[in-house]
Design an enzyme around this catalytic site. Structure first.
Site, mmCIF file in Angstrom:
data_model
loop_
_atom_site.group_PDB
_atom_site.id
_atom_site.type_symbol
_atom_site.label_atom_id
_atom_site.label_comp_id
_atom_site.label_asym_id
_atom_site.label_seq_id
_atom_site.Cartn_x
_atom_site.Cartn_y
_atom_site.Cartn_z
ATOM 1 N N LYS A 48 -10.292 24.428 50.953
ATOM 2 C CA LYS A 48 -9.391 23.363 50.497
ATOM 3 C C LYS A 48 -9.969 22.691 49.245
ATOM 4 O O LYS A 48 -9.245 22.386 48.303
ATOM 5 C CB LYS A 48 -9.170 22.345 51.630
ATOM 6 C CG LYS A 48 -8.293 22.923 52.742
ATOM 7 C CD LYS A 48 -8.306 22.121 54.016
ATOM 8 C CE LYS A 48 -7.547 22.905 55.097
ATOM 9 N NZ LYS A 48 -7.589 22.260 56.419
ATOM 10 N N GLN A 92 -10.174 17.129 59.364
ATOM 11 C CA GLN A 92 -10.227 18.508 59.865
ATOM 12 C C GLN A 92 -10.431 18.518 61.379
ATOM 13 O O GLN A 92 -11.385 17.933 61.884
ATOM 14 C CB GLN A 92 -11.363 19.270 59.160
ATOM 15 C CG GLN A 92 -11.410 20.739 59.487
ATOM 16 C CD GLN A 92 -10.214 21.509 58.924
ATOM 17 O OE1 GLN A 92 -9.838 21.342 57.776
ATOM 18 N NE2 GLN A 92 -9.598 22.349 59.753
ATOM 19 N N ASP A 117 -1.064 16.527 56.208
ATOM 20 C CA ASP A 117 -0.984 17.541 57.264
ATOM 21 C C ASP A 117 0.388 17.516 57.938
ATOM 22 O O ASP A 117 0.760 18.455 58.646
ATOM 23 C CB ASP A 117 -2.058 17.268 58.329
ATOM 24 C CG ASP A 117 -3.283 18.157 58.161
ATOM 25 O OD1 ASP A 117 -3.129 19.257 57.571
ATOM 26 O OD2 ASP A 117 -4.369 17.774 58.626
#
Ligand code: NDP
Length: 283
Positions: A48, A92, A117
């Site tokens: 990422k 995460q 997200d």
């Protein structure tokens, strides 16, 4: 058979974003929070970061030890919510065992406008109630959105098609089912209690496999000419394997995603796309 090349489409998407960012005086910013030392999470976060650098975003990686407390983690989220350089926040998952119960709280603590997200109940609600256009503009979970963009790039028409989604997770199965529905597919969502799964899949024009079991969907279940989207990432002694028995399925499918190189790269591309959206909405 046509291979749905997620890597190539990822490059196209990232190039497009990079060109837009080059002309911007203020750069979109992404913060990634990583707690503990899960090796798979470290790889995902590194990928990422790499993508952020590539498109020219401002990015911050906040690494916290596995001993971090609930209060400390939530304080980091609160700080990022207030930080005007940050337009997208990603924590995460999975969190370490000691913080497992906090995952839901973390999702809800992130400002929905920075929830790149797409997991916050506000964004989930928007997806569940959205029209087709709203689906394209909202903060939608990256993997399901990547699947839709990949099919779109290859000109796959979904209206009226029977799509069978294997798996009903909040991360993949449910949101991709909603997106397929918004594109006028007829959707069957299946799970571990589904009876006669093989027969259900045999009727599918589009199969999305998000099960987390290596080669679970057998090639012989695939209807000739079907579109096969393999979301699975399973680490085995023979390397990375998807949820579909690839070699057999590719003999039947008209379109199929490889593992790796299919859905995975699209997930990263859509994260960057969501950061752009969050930045745009903040103005
Ligand atoms: P989950 O474990 O959260 O969900 C798995 C789903 O599969 C559940 O709904 C479960 O049903 C269903 N399932 C399990 N066994 C069966 C069975 N025998 N028959 C039918 N359905 C079954 O997984 P995720 O959705 O998070 O992820 C799925 C896979 O996708 C994993 O391999 C993961 O690593 C990968 N992944 C890949 C991403 C990418 O970027 N490429 C991103 C996210 C995930 P039930 O609900 O009844 O238990």
């Amino acid at each position: 058979m046509t291979l749905l090349d997620g890597k190539a489409v990822q490059q196209t998407v990232l190039e497009r974003i990079k060109e837009t960012v080059e002309g911007m005086s203020e750069k979109p910013g992404l913060a990634v929070v990583l707690v503990g030392e899960d090796p798979a999470s470290q790889v995902y976060v590194a990928n990422k970061e790499k993508a952020c650098t590539k498109v020219g975003f401002y990015s911050e990686k906040i690494e916290l030890p596995a001993t971090t407390t609930r209060e400390e983690l939530l304080a980091v989220i609160d700080r990022l919510n207030r930080d005007t350089k940050i337009h997208g926040i990603l924590c995460q998952f999975p969190l370490p065992q000691s913080l497992k119960e906090v995952e839901d709280e973390v999702i809800r603590r992130i400002d929905p406008r920075k929830d790149v997200d797409g997991f916050h109940p506000v964004n989930v609600g928007e997806l569940a109630t959205c029209t087709r256009d709203a689906c394209r503009t909202g903060l939608i979970p990256c993997t399901p959105k990547g699947i839709m963009v990949l099919m779109q790039e290859y000109g796959i028409e979904l209206a009226g098609k029977h799509a069978v989604v294997v798996g009903r997770s909040n991360l993949v199965g449910k949101p991709v089912s909603l997106l397929l529905l918004a594109e006028d597919a007829t959707v069957t969502m299946t799970h571990s209690k589904t009876n006669n799964l093989a027969q259900v899949i045999q009727m599918a024009d589009v199969v999305v496999a998000a099960v987390g079991k290596p080669e679970f969907v057998k090639g012989e279940w695939i209807k000739p000419g079907a579109v096969v989207i393999d979301v699975g990432i399973n680490r085995t002694d023979h390397g990375l394997v998807g949820d579909v028995e690839y070699e057999a399925a590719k003999e039947k499918a008209a379109f199929i995603t490889p593992v790796p190189g299919g859905v995975g790269p699209m997930t990263i591309a859509m994260l960057m796309d969501n950061v752009m959206k969050a930045f745009g909405r903040s103005k």
